[in-house]
Motif scaffolding. Structure first.
Motif, PDB file in Angstrom:
ATOM      1  N   TYR A 411       0.816  -1.169   0.010  1.00 12.93           N
ATOM      2  CA  TYR A 411       0.030   0.117   0.072  1.00 12.93           C
ATOM      3  C   TYR A 411       0.804   1.313  -0.030  1.00 12.93           C
ATOM      4  O   TYR A 411       0.559   2.046  -0.901  1.00 12.93           O
ATOM      5  N   ALA A 412       1.985   1.215   0.822  1.00 16.01           N
ATOM      6  CA  ALA A 412       2.720   2.284   0.839  1.00 16.01           C
ATOM      7  C   ALA A 412       3.389   2.657  -0.627  1.00 16.01           C
ATOM      8  O   ALA A 412       3.455   3.661  -0.923  1.00 16.01           O
ATOM      9  N   ASP A 413       3.704   1.506  -1.158  1.00 13.36           N
ATOM     10  CA  ASP A 413       4.301   1.662  -2.506  1.00 13.36           C
ATOM     11  C   ASP A 413       3.087   2.084  -3.660  1.00 13.36           C
ATOM     12  O   ASP A 413       3.369   2.783  -4.570  1.00 13.36           O
ATOM     13  N   TRP A 414       2.016   1.632  -3.439  1.00 14.54           N
ATOM     14  CA  TRP A 414       0.933   2.023  -4.287  1.00 14.54           C
ATOM     15  C   TRP A 414       0.669   3.632  -4.167  1.00 14.54           C
ATOM     16  O   TRP A 414       0.255   4.165  -4.896  1.00 14.54           O
ATOM     17  N   CYS A 415       0.854   4.063  -2.846  1.00 15.68           N
ATOM     18  CA  CYS A 415       0.635   5.389  -2.592  1.00 15.68           C
ATOM     19  C   CYS A 415       1.826   6.260  -3.461  1.00 15.68           C
ATOM     20  O   CYS A 415       1.478   7.391  -3.801  1.00 15.68           O
ATOM     21  N   TYR A 416       2.874   5.878  -2.899  1.00 17.77           N
ATOM     22  CA  TYR A 416       4.098   6.672  -3.219  1.00 17.77           C
ATOM     23  C   TYR A 416       4.974   6.476  -4.418  1.00 17.77           C
ATOM     24  O   TYR A 416       6.132   7.052  -4.644  1.00 17.77           O
ATOM     25  N   GLY A 417       5.101   5.191  -5.003  1.00 20.51           N
ATOM     26  CA  GLY A 417       5.847   4.543  -5.847  1.00 20.51           C
ATOM     27  C   GLY A 417       5.794   5.474  -7.153  1.00 20.51           C
ATOM     28  O   GLY A 417       4.632   5.949  -7.499  1.00 20.51           O
ATOM     29  N   ALA A 418       6.820   5.541  -7.747  1.00 21.32           N
ATOM     30  CA  ALA A 418       6.967   6.604  -8.916  1.00 21.32           C
ATOM     31  C   ALA A 418       6.205   5.760 -10.173  1.00 21.32           C
ATOM     32  O   ALA A 418       6.173   4.498 -10.263  1.00 21.32           O
ATOM     33  N   GLU A 419       5.777   6.462 -11.172  1.00 21.64           N
ATOM     34  CA  GLU A 419       5.310   5.979 -12.234  1.00 21.64           C
ATOM     35  C   GLU A 419       6.357   5.399 -13.071  1.00 21.64           C
ATOM     36  O   GLU A 419       7.471   5.829 -13.153  1.00 21.64           O
ATOM     37  N   ASP A 420       6.233   4.350 -13.886  1.00 23.31           N
ATOM     38  CA  ASP A 420       7.032   3.581 -14.755  1.00 23.31           C
ATOM     39  C   ASP A 420       7.926   4.502 -15.651  1.00 23.31           C
ATOM     40  O   ASP A 420       9.102   4.189 -15.823  1.00 23.31           O
TER      41      ASP A 420
END
Length: 530
Positions: A411-420
């Motif tokens: 979920y943290a990555d879903w919120c803040y992960g950069a776009e590809d």
């Protein structure tokens, strides 16, 4: 950034105030799909765990009443729109019911006993304490760490049971999933020789910092508590309208030179010394803090608890002393309005705070069934899917990392992960929180570079930021009285607001009163002699 925002906050607030909750399915699945919450439990196991057995002669089910009090707007009320679905690779999560309704159903399906939650809210720690001293009875409450310390010192709490810490029980989501970083803090801090973790199960946590408008305020200016008295931002900055947060910031500003000195930072006992300095309540420091906060008050736009968020978004102020959870909310809302705000932590120190669940003696009163229900409630809100629901709904950060369940990090990555297709990115390590090892490559988010000073840094502070974090300890009654009296002086008046002519009038009036009393005394003596 892929983070979504709550779409119906106004409706949620109305229903929270009304004390009503939604109904619907209980698991984190799309609306309308049936779901089972059952967990195989034998009748004997249920009797042992809840303290109830089937009487066999009344034909009536026993129902436990659990009285819970929590902060306002601090738990998922459900009724999410379908487009708010959190679409993780591991499965969708959505809040259909209120968390309370879901818990009641889960408890019955899991343990075979009905529980009715009487849920209420409080506005401040002091409000809660006043309710308790006036005779209100609750079984389970969620104060901040300093109030937990006070309740521990006054022996008002029931310790968590041994069964609660049994990680072989798959329903003990808290003990299985609490962050090792948080657990170590709870284990290390004590009141009267007893650790916090004996009595408190964490709920949310965060730090304090400065939300600022980078178009007006430099990162350098925002990165010190001294910004609160910086006249370059006269009437364009806000501070917290409570004594503990304001006191902490004032100490940081007054001791800035010491706290940032190389000698202090390199001290082997740095963490201990930092906590001692930030909790300095000597008479000398109290006097200095009062004078400094008078100065800050005269420089500030307002003393606030909640309005600072909207004041930042509307541009009334350009810097706001803020809790990290509200900082995330402020940055999210500003972003929706096309404004970019930032969050930074002062170089001197930051206050790390916790809200946690504790059971009260006057509520539980030796009732094993009620204690079991209270601990089950803590476990239910600590279940990873429910952790995500609550974090999404309230904006704060859970103390739960999930153990072997990877959904909270996902979920943290879903919120803040950069776009590809993003090129300007950073590797942001969260190993300290999720695995207890900052070098663990499994817990690294590839985030947009600007997130180092934005929502991600507020939601999950970097380990180097937390190195200068300090708690605010529990103050004894005498110290509290001194600090509260100091706050009354600051909150109610300022000597700096009094103009010279008013001082002159005061002196003249005082002199007139003295002369009048003297003349009256002389006349009374003369009349007596006659």
């Amino acid at each position: 950034m892929k983070r979504k925002k709550r779409a119906v906050p106004a409706l949620a607030l109305i229903l929270c105030a009304a004390g009503s909750f939604f109904s619907g399915s209980a698991e984190s699945v799309p609306a309308g799909e049936p779901v089972s919450l059952s967990s195989a439990v034998t009748e004997d196991e249920t009797a042992v765990k809840t303290g109830y057995t089937d009487s066999g002669d009344t034909g009536q089910e026993t129902e436990i009443t659990l009285r819970v009090s929590n902060w306002e707007e601090y738990i998922d009320l459900g009724d999410w729109d379908e487009d708010e679905t959190i679409d993780l690779e591991s499965g969708d999560i959505i809040g259909v019911n209120s968390m309370i309704d879901d818990f009641e159903e889960w408890y019955y399906e899991t343990y075979g006993v009905r529980v009715k939650v009487e849920y209420s809210t409080f506005g401040t720690n002091e409000d809660l304490y006043n309710m308790l001293t006036l005779g209100d009875e609750f079984d389970l409450v969620c104060p901040s760490e300093y109030m937990v310390m006070k309740l521990m010192a006054e022996e008002m709490l029931v310790p968590l049971s041994e069964e609660f810490f049994d990680t072989s029980d798959s329903n003990n989501y808290y003990s299985i999933g609490v962050s090792p970083y948080i657990q170590s803090i709870f284990d290390e801090h004590e009141i009267n020789g007893e650790s916090w973790s004996k009595y408190m199960a964490g709920y949310m946590w965060g730090i304090t910092g400065i939300v600022y408008n980078p178009d007006v305020v430099s990162e350098e200016d925002a990165s010190t508590w001294k910004i609160l008295s910086d006249t370059d931002y006269w009437r364009r900055i806000t501070i917290k309208d409570n004594v503990r947060d304001s006191y902490f910031a004032a100490v940081g500003a007054l001791k800035s030179e010491l706290l940032t000195s190389e000698e202090f930072l390199s001290d082997p006992d740095y963490a201990l010394r930092l906590e001692e300095e930030m909790n300095d309540v000597s008479d000398e420091t109290l006097a200095a803090v009062e004078a400094y906060l008078q100065e800050v008050k005269d420089n500030a736009y307002s003393l606030e608890t909640d309005s600072g968020k909207s004041d930042m978004i509307t541009g009334k102020v350009v810097a706001n002393y803020q809790w990290s959870g509200d900082g995330v909310y402020t940055l999210d809302q500003a972003e929706e309005d096309g404004m970019e705000l930032c969050f930074t932590v002062p170089k001197e120190s930051t206050n790390i705070y916790f809200d946690g669940w504790v059971m009260l003696k006057n509520g539980i009163d030796g009732d094993e069934a009620k204690q079991h229900a209270a601990e089950a409630f803590i476990n239910f809100v600590s279940r990873p899917d429910n952790v995500i629901r609550n974090m999404y709904y309230v904006g704060y950060t859970s103390v739960i990392s999930g153990g072997n369940d990877g959904r909270i990090f996902e979920y943290a990555d879903w919120c803040y992960g950069a776009e590809d297709d993003e090129e300007d990115t950073v590797q942001y390590s969260l190993g300290y929180f999720f695995g207890g090892d900052s070098t663990d490559a499994e817990y690294v988010i590839t985030a947009s570079a600007d997130q180092v000073n934005r929502q991600l840094a507020a939601q999950y502070p970097a380990e180097e930021t937390l190195a200068r974090a300090s708690i605010m300890t529990y103050f004894d009654t005498e110290t509290n009285e001194k600090i509260n009296q100091m706050w009354i002086h600051i909150r109610c008046y300022s000597i700096y607001d009094v103009p010279e002519w008013a001082w002159m009038l005061g002196v003249i009036a005082a002199a007139a009163i003295v002369i009048s009393l003297t003349r009256r005394s002389v006349r009374m003596k003369q009349d007596k002699n006659i």
